[in-house]
Design an enzyme around this catalytic site. Structure first.
Site, PDB file in Angstrom:
ATOM      1  N   ASN A   9     -11.939 -32.086 -19.384  1.00 39.85           N
ATOM      2  CA  ASN A   9     -12.013 -31.214 -20.565  1.00 39.85           C
ATOM      3  C   ASN A   9     -13.473 -30.810 -20.747  1.00 39.85           C
ATOM      4  OD1 ASN A   9     -11.916 -29.960 -23.028  1.00 39.85           O
ATOM      5  ND2 ASN A   9     -11.661 -31.855 -24.204  1.00 39.85           N
ATOM      6  N   TRP A  10     -13.781 -29.559 -20.410  1.00 40.97           N
ATOM      7  CA  TRP A  10     -15.176 -29.112 -20.496  1.00 40.97           C
ATOM      8  C   TRP A  10     -15.574 -28.673 -21.896  1.00 40.97           C
ATOM      9  CZ3 TRP A  10     -15.370 -25.649 -15.465  1.00 40.97           C
ATOM     10  CH2 TRP A  10     -15.326 -26.502 -14.352  1.00 40.97           C
ATOM     11  N   LYS A  11     -14.611 -28.603 -22.788  1.00 45.92           N
ATOM     12  CA  LYS A  11     -14.907 -28.151 -24.170  1.00 45.92           C
ATOM     13  C   LYS A  11     -15.623 -26.803 -24.120  1.00 45.92           C
ATOM     14  CE  LYS A  11     -15.276 -33.011 -25.180  1.00 45.92           C
ATOM     15  NZ  LYS A  11     -15.565 -34.026 -26.153  1.00 45.92           N
ATOM     16  N   HIS A  95      -6.338 -32.153 -29.591  1.00 43.34           N
ATOM     17  CA  HIS A  95      -7.615 -32.840 -29.395  1.00 43.34           C
ATOM     18  C   HIS A  95      -8.250 -33.118 -30.767  1.00 43.34           C
ATOM     19  CE1 HIS A  95     -11.683 -33.768 -28.158  1.00 43.34           C
ATOM     20  NE2 HIS A  95     -11.216 -33.970 -26.946  1.00 43.34           N
ATOM     21  N   GLU A  97     -11.139 -32.918 -31.813  1.00 44.95           N
ATOM     22  CA  GLU A  97     -12.088 -31.898 -32.290  1.00 44.95           C
ATOM     23  C   GLU A  97     -11.338 -30.727 -32.922  1.00 44.95           C
ATOM     24  OE1 GLU A  97     -14.207 -31.525 -28.602  1.00 44.95           O
ATOM     25  OE2 GLU A  97     -15.000 -33.554 -28.867  1.00 44.95           O
ATOM     26  N   GLU A 164      -6.900 -40.920 -27.246  1.00 43.71           N
ATOM     27  CA  GLU A 164      -8.355 -40.756 -27.310  1.00 43.71           C
ATOM     28  C   GLU A 164      -8.874 -41.294 -28.640  1.00 43.71           C
ATOM     29  OE1 GLU A 164      -9.771 -37.532 -24.429  1.00 43.71           O
ATOM     30  OE2 GLU A 164      -9.371 -36.571 -26.338  1.00 43.71           O
ATOM     31  N   GLY A 170     -17.352 -39.082 -26.528  1.00 37.96           N
ATOM     32  CA  GLY A 170     -18.724 -38.591 -26.458  1.00 37.96           C
ATOM     33  C   GLY A 170     -19.750 -39.561 -27.012  1.00 37.96           C
ATOM     34  N   SER A 209     -15.293 -41.518 -23.285  1.00 39.47           N
ATOM     35  CA  SER A 209     -16.400 -42.043 -22.493  1.00 39.47           C
ATOM     36  C   SER A 209     -15.947 -42.666 -21.168  1.00 39.47           C
ATOM     37  CB  SER A 209     -17.246 -43.018 -23.320  1.00 39.47           C
ATOM     38  OG  SER A 209     -17.793 -42.340 -24.443  1.00 39.47           O
ATOM     39  N   GLY A 230     -14.366 -35.944 -20.754  1.00 37.11           N
ATOM     40  CA  GLY A 230     -15.250 -34.900 -21.250  1.00 37.11           C
ATOM     41  C   GLY A 230     -16.568 -34.917 -20.492  1.00 37.11           C
ATOM     42  N   GLY A 231     -17.566 -35.592 -21.045  1.00 34.43           N
ATOM     43  CA  GLY A 231     -18.931 -35.587 -20.505  1.00 34.43           C
ATOM     44  C   GLY A 231     -19.016 -35.826 -19.004  1.00 34.43           C
TER      45      GLY A 231
HETATM   46  C1  PEP Z   1     -12.749 -35.679 -24.605  1.00 33.21           C
HETATM   47  O1  PEP Z   1     -13.357 -34.857 -25.250  1.00 33.21           O
HETATM   48  O2  PEP Z   1     -11.539 -35.489 -24.388  1.00 33.21           O
HETATM   49  C2  PEP Z   1     -13.465 -36.850 -24.137  1.00 33.21           C
HETATM   50  C3  PEP Z   1     -12.779 -37.910 -23.837  1.00 33.21           C
HETATM   51  O3  PEP Z   1     -14.822 -36.772 -24.068  1.00 33.21           O
HETATM   52  P1  PEP Z   1     -15.833 -37.876 -23.430  1.00 33.21           P
HETATM   53  O4  PEP Z   1     -15.264 -38.232 -22.081  1.00 33.21           O
HETATM   54  O5  PEP Z   1     -17.148 -37.175 -23.326  1.00 33.21           O
HETATM   55  O6  PEP Z   1     -15.852 -39.024 -24.354  1.00 33.21           O
END
Ligand code: PEP
Length: 248
Positions: A9-11, A95, A97, A164, A170, A209, A230-231
Site C-alpha cells: 500500500n503506497w498510500k 483502511h 486512514e 491492522e 507507520g 510496520s 506500507g513503508g
Molecule cells: C498500512 O498503511 O497499511 C501499513 C501497514 O503501513 P506500515 O507498513 O507503514 O505500518
C-alpha cells in the site's frame, strides 16, 4: 491451504515515473517468488501505467479506495467500475486512514464493499483497533463491530481481511507474533460465525510496520496468511524481501 498474500500500500506516494521505476526493478526480484499473491496498490494516477507493465507477470494490481456509486455528480470520486476498467483485480477498503481522515463509517464501508463486488473487484477489507482501545481491553469488541457491520450481507469468496492495529501503522511498533496470532485467531472465529466453514479459506493479512526483518516470524503464525505493507513496500528491494519471506 491458504495461499500467502503480500500487498503493498503506497498510500499518497510515488509519481507515475517513480511507479514505473519501481515496477521495472521489482518484476525480476519476485519472478521466482513463493507461490503467493503479490499485489501493488499505487495511487490512482499510476494505475493505468502499472496495469500495462504488470500484464503477463505474477503481480496484481489494487486500488486504495473506491466510491459506492457507479457514476454521477461526485466530484473527485472514483467508481468501482472505473477501477476494474483500469486493470485492478483488488481494492483496499476500510483502511484506518480512510476511517480517520475521511470519516468512513462501517455503514459507508459496507456500501463500498457491496459496490466493489458488483463490479467484480476482490476486496481487501481492513479492520483494527487504536492504542486506547487496546489498552482499555476493547480490541475484540472493535474488531467484531467492524466485521459485523462492514461485512453485512457480503459473501466471502472475494474477500481478504487485513488486521491492522492502528498503533502499529507507520510507527515502527509491530504487534508481536503472539499478539498477531491471538487477534487473527479471534478474527477467524468471528468470520466462522459469519461464514461457517468457509472462514478457513479467507486470507487474513497482518499490517503494521511489517519489514523484511519481521515477516518470517509473522508468517509462521498459523492464522497469519500475509501482509499489507506500507513503508517497507516503497522500495523494490525491501518489498521483494518481504514477498520472498522464508517459511520457518
Ligand atoms: C498500512 O498503511 O497499511 C501499513 C501497514 O503501513 P506500515 O507498513 O507503514 O505500518
Amino acid at each position: 491451504m491458504r495461499k500467502p498474500f503480500l500487498a503493498a500500500n503506497w498510500k499518497m506516494n510515488k509519481t507515475v515515473a517513480e511507479t514505473r521505476a519501481f515496477i521495472d526493478e521489482f518484476i525480476p526480484l519476485v519472478k521466482a517468488a513463493n507461490d503467493a499473491d503479490i499485489v501493488l496498490a499505487p495511487p490512482f494516477i499510476s494505475l493505468h501505467t502499472a496495469s500495462g507493465m504488470l500484464k503477463g507477470t505474477n503481480i496484481k494490481l489494487a486500488a486504495q479506495n473506491a466510491f459506492y456509486e457507479d457514476k454521477g455528480a461526485y466530484t473527485g470520486e472514483t467508481a468501482p467500475g472505473m477501477i476494474t476498467d483500469a486493470g485492478c483485480e483488488y481494492v483496499i477498503l476500510g483502511h484506518s486512514e480512510r476511517r480517520q481522515y475521511f470519516g468512513e463509517t462501517d455503514e459507508i464501508l459496507n456500501k463500498k464493499v457491496h459496490a466493489a463486488l458488483r463490479h467484480n473487484l476482490k476486496v481487501i477489507f481492513c479492520i483494527g483497533e487504536s492504542l486506547e482501545e487496546r489498552e482499555s481491553g476493547k480490541t475484540f469488541e472493535v474488531l467484531k463491530r467492524e466485521l459485523d457491520n462492514g461485512l453485512k450481507d457480503i459473501p466471502c469468496d472475494k474477500l481478504v481481511v487485513a488486521y491492522e492495529p492502528i498503533w502499529a501503522i507507520g510507527t515502527g511498533k509491530t504487534a508481536t507474533p503472539e499478539q498477531a496470532q491471538e487477534t487473527h485467531k479471534y478474527i477467524r472465529e468471528q468470520l466462522a460465525s459469519l461464514y461457517s466453514e468457509k472462514a478457513q479459506e479467507i486470507r487474513i493479512l497482518y499490517g503494521g510496520s511489517v519489514t523484511p526483518e519481521n515477516i518470517d516470524a509473522l508468517m509462521a503464525c498459523p492464522d497469519v496468511d500475509g501482509g499489507l505493507v506500507g513503508g517497507a513496500s516503497m522500495k523494490a528491494d525491501s518489498f521483494s524481501k518481504i514477498v520472498n519471506f522464508k517459511r520457518v
